[in-house]
Design a protein around this motif. Structure first.
Motif, PDB file in Angstrom:
ATOM      1  N   ASN A 116      25.780  36.532  12.615  1.00 12.19           N
ATOM      2  CA  ASN A 116      26.268  36.529  11.244  1.00 12.19           C
ATOM      3  C   ASN A 116      26.252  37.471  10.038  1.00 12.19           C
ATOM      4  N   LEU A 117      25.714  38.923  10.839  1.00 15.03           N
ATOM      5  CA  LEU A 117      25.832  39.268  10.244  1.00 15.03           C
ATOM      6  C   LEU A 117      27.168  40.749  10.114  1.00 15.03           C
ATOM      7  N   GLU A 118      26.213  41.782   8.687  1.00 16.32           N
ATOM      8  CA  GLU A 118      27.316  42.345   8.505  1.00 16.32           C
ATOM      9  C   GLU A 118      27.815  43.733   9.780  1.00 16.32           C
ATOM     10  N   TRP A 119      28.268  44.550   9.755  1.00 15.87           N
ATOM     11  CA  TRP A 119      28.999  45.479  10.262  1.00 15.87           C
ATOM     12  C   TRP A 119      29.281  46.732   9.291  1.00 15.87           C
ATOM     13  N   SER A 120      28.753  47.746   9.687  1.00 17.37           N
ATOM     14  CA  SER A 120      29.082  48.933   9.443  1.00 17.37           C
ATOM     15  C   SER A 120      30.239  49.838   8.570  1.00 17.37           C
ATOM     16  N   ASN A 121      30.486  50.644   8.503  1.00 11.24           N
ATOM     17  CA  ASN A 121      33.001  51.230   8.927  1.00 11.24           C
ATOM     18  C   ASN A 121      32.249  52.320   9.496  1.00 11.24           C
ATOM     19  N   PHE A 122      33.772  52.990   9.305  1.00 13.80           N
ATOM     20  CA  PHE A 122      34.320  53.966  10.226  1.00 13.80           C
ATOM     21  C   PHE A 122      34.394  55.438   9.015  1.00 13.80           C
ATOM     22  N   GLN A 123      33.601  55.366   7.892  1.00 15.05           N
ATOM     23  CA  GLN A 123      34.107  56.086   6.899  1.00 15.05           C
ATOM     24  C   GLN A 123      33.169  57.608   7.362  1.00 15.05           C
ATOM     25  N   ASN A 124      34.489  58.922   6.948  1.00 18.46           N
ATOM     26  CA  ASN A 124      33.623  60.014   6.997  1.00 18.46           C
ATOM     27  C   ASN A 124      33.577  60.471   8.362  1.00 18.46           C
ATOM     28  N   LEU A 125      34.604  59.662   9.007  1.00 18.11           N
ATOM     29  CA  LEU A 125      34.493  61.020  10.923  1.00 18.11           C
ATOM     30  C   LEU A 125      35.042  61.926  10.820  1.00 18.11           C
ATOM     31  N   GLU A 126      35.233  61.722   9.869  1.00 21.59           N
ATOM     32  CA  GLU A 126      35.669  63.417  10.228  1.00 21.59           C
ATOM     33  C   GLU A 126      34.742  64.660   9.823  1.00 21.59           C
ATOM     34  N   SER A 127      33.627  63.835  10.215  1.00 19.87           N
ATOM     35  CA  SER A 127      31.911  64.869   9.776  1.00 19.87           C
ATOM     36  C   SER A 127      31.189  64.927  11.293  1.00 19.87           C
ATOM     37  N   PHE A 128      32.321  64.039  12.084  1.00 21.56           N
ATOM     38  CA  PHE A 128      31.944  64.132  13.425  1.00 21.56           C
ATOM     39  C   PHE A 128      31.980  65.027  14.247  1.00 21.56           C
ATOM     40  N   ASP A 129      31.641  65.108  15.138  1.00 22.01           N
ATOM     41  CA  ASP A 129      32.507  65.796  16.395  1.00 22.01           C
ATOM     42  C   ASP A 129      32.572  64.425  17.790  1.00 22.01           C
ATOM     43  N   SER A 130      31.784  63.856  17.783  1.00 21.52           N
ATOM     44  CA  SER A 130      32.100  62.435  18.949  1.00 21.52           C
ATOM     45  C   SER A 130      31.171  61.157  18.614  1.00 21.52           C
ATOM     46  N   LEU A 131      31.801  60.166  18.649  1.00 18.26           N
ATOM     47  CA  LEU A 131      31.690  58.709  19.023  1.00 18.26           C
ATOM     48  C   LEU A 131      31.543  57.881  19.266  1.00 18.26           C
ATOM     49  N   ILE A 132      30.019  57.471  19.695  1.00 16.64           N
ATOM     50  CA  ILE A 132      29.497  57.080  20.942  1.00 16.64           C
ATOM     51  C   ILE A 132      29.566  54.969  20.234  1.00 16.64           C
ATOM     52  N   GLN A 144      38.583  47.571  13.758  1.00 17.39           N
ATOM     53  CA  GLN A 144      38.960  49.286  12.632  1.00 17.39           C
ATOM     54  C   GLN A 144      38.840  49.971  13.964  1.00 17.39           C
ATOM     55  N   LEU A 145      39.404  49.791  15.453  1.00 18.81           N
ATOM     56  CA  LEU A 145      38.811  51.359  16.107  1.00 18.81           C
ATOM     57  C   LEU A 145      40.402  51.635  16.022  1.00 18.81           C
ATOM     58  N   LYS A 146      41.742  50.686  15.806  1.00 22.40           N
ATOM     59  CA  LYS A 146      42.552  51.085  16.489  1.00 22.40           C
ATOM     60  C   LYS A 146      43.619  51.744  16.370  1.00 22.40           C
ATOM     61  N   ASN A 147      43.102  53.008  15.104  1.00 21.30           N
ATOM     62  CA  ASN A 147      43.783  53.914  14.741  1.00 21.30           C
ATOM     63  C   ASN A 147      42.817  55.201  14.746  1.00 21.30           C
ATOM     64  N   ILE A 148      41.990  54.878  15.418  1.00 20.35           N
ATOM     65  CA  ILE A 148      40.618  55.890  15.149  1.00 20.35           C
ATOM     66  C   ILE A 148      41.081  57.279  15.807  1.00 20.35           C
ATOM     67  N   LYS A 149      41.519  57.366  16.994  1.00 21.71           N
ATOM     68  CA  LYS A 149      42.047  57.903  17.772  1.00 21.71           C
ATOM     69  C   LYS A 149      43.393  58.705  16.899  1.00 21.71           C
ATOM     70  N   SER A 150      43.941  57.853  16.221  1.00 16.27           N
ATOM     71  CA  SER A 150      45.176  59.525  15.511  1.00 16.27           C
ATOM     72  C   SER A 150      45.117  59.928  14.756  1.00 16.27           C
ATOM     73  N   GLU A 151      44.303  58.702  14.005  1.00 23.59           N
ATOM     74  CA  GLU A 151      43.265  59.808  12.139  1.00 23.59           C
ATOM     75  C   GLU A 151      42.510  60.494  12.659  1.00 23.59           C
ATOM     76  N   ASN A 152      41.977  61.306  14.330  1.00 23.81           N
ATOM     77  CA  ASN A 152      40.727  61.449  14.215  1.00 23.81           C
ATOM     78  C   ASN A 152      41.357  61.982  15.702  1.00 23.81           C
ATOM     79  N   PRO A 153      42.222  62.607  15.715  1.00 32.67           N
ATOM     80  CA  PRO A 153      42.758  63.515  17.449  1.00 32.67           C
ATOM     81  C   PRO A 153      41.375  63.849  18.164  1.00 32.67           C
ATOM     82  N   ASN A 154      40.362  64.807  16.952  1.00 26.15           N
ATOM     83  CA  ASN A 154      39.868  65.517  17.716  1.00 26.15           C
ATOM     84  C   ASN A 154      38.628  65.308  18.447  1.00 26.15           C
ATOM     85  N   LEU A 155      38.727  63.951  17.379  1.00 24.52           N
ATOM     86  CA  LEU A 155      37.204  63.061  17.402  1.00 24.52           C
ATOM     87  C   LEU A 155      36.888  62.651  19.250  1.00 24.52           C
ATOM     88  N   PHE A 156      36.154  62.710  19.863  1.00 22.58           N
ATOM     89  CA  PHE A 156      35.153  62.354  21.390  1.00 22.58           C
ATOM     90  C   PHE A 156      35.060  61.012  21.245  1.00 22.58           C
TER      91      PHE A 156
END
Length: 284
Positions: A116-132, A144-156
């Protein structure tokens, strides 16, 4: 190409590690030869290595409590120069992970308090080079992951582990051979959802699979002492250094994981490069 700032998203918890001869039978009673209490979870495991290798790393993931265990986690992260500004702190019990390590170094893991925990969001991904991201968090944040690559094409984007169906695009999957079938890896590659998959094992050669084919990565013959954190270290290295020099990065990533599993040493860059010279690459 090195990644300057990495977001490590996933489980955040203290690890309670018990070293035993073997897993007890149901209803059994055993004594642990030794134990450790440390800060863990994939987000922390990756971030602490990445920071030591000279990069900026931020952790996000599950909420933690305002209790003593939550304070222990945050104090450790802050002292390790890990960015924690977006970690959610709530009036809850901080989740824990109990890990039983047998005499072969293999682990049995009991995760507690995640329902029953809360989970962070993926705001400000444009400030990162890589997401693990880790496998445990997918069932909570998968939408939340479905559109991340299309919205952040340079994010590894790299995922550590496999548990829930992948219906989003990522660049790399690092996964134990115990977690996924070869057929499933081929389906993921053919679908275009995953570009590269590294199948790892504590006792067998790793296998790198892509649309170009497959190769075996044979690490040096370390006896596994404690596999805890070895896979996360391999994932962290790839997430930090990227795949422009793919084979060299994979060799060094496997070397980093081998150092963690087979020694008590921290996998600093000098040791990693020395051990990587012993890693063999064999086309399949």
């Amino acid at each position: 190409m090195k990644k300057n700032k990495i977001l490590c998203f996933g489980t955040i918890n203290p690890d309670l590690i018990y070293f035993i001869d073997s897993i007890p039978k149901s209803g059994g009673d055993i004594r642990s030869k030794d134990y450790q209490v440390r800060v863990g979870g994939t987000a922390i495991n990756c971030a602490e290595k990445i920071v030591e290798w000279g990069f900026d790393a931020e952790i996000r993931g599950n909420s933690i409590g305002e209790d003593s265990l939550g304070s222990y986690v945050l104090e450790y992260a802050d002292s390790s120069n890990i960015l924690t500004g977006n970690v959610l702190i709530r009036k809850i019990n901080t989740p824990t992970c109990s890990i039983l390590v047998d005499e072969t170094g293999e682990r049995t893991i009991i995760s507690s308090g995640y329902s029953n925990l809360e989970w962070s969001n993926f705001q400000n991904l444009e400030s990162f080079d890589s997401l693990i991201i880790d496998r445990y968090s997918i069932k909570f944040i998968g939408d939340q992951l479905k559109n991340i690559k299309s919205e952040n094409p340079n994010l590894f984007i790299l995922q550590a582990g496999f548990e829930t169906e992948i219906n989003y695009v990522i660049d790399f999957l690092v996964v134990s051979k115990d977690e996924i079938t070869v057929q499933k890896t081929e389906e993921l590659i053919d679908s275009g959802l995953v570009k590269n998959i590294l199948l790892t094992s504590s006792n067998l050669p790793a296998r790198l699979i892509s649309q170009e084919g497959a190769i075996e990565i044979v690490p040096p013959d370390f006896k596994t002492i404690n596999a805890n954190g070895a896979g996360d270290t391999t994932a962290a290295y790839i997430g930090a250094f990227g795949t422009e020099d793919l084979l060299n990065t994979i060799k060094e990533a496997c070397a980093a994981g081998a150092i963690v599993a087979g020694t008590t040493d921290f996998p600093d860059l000098e040791k990693i490069k020395d051990i990587a010279k012993l890693v063999e690459v064999k086309p399949r």
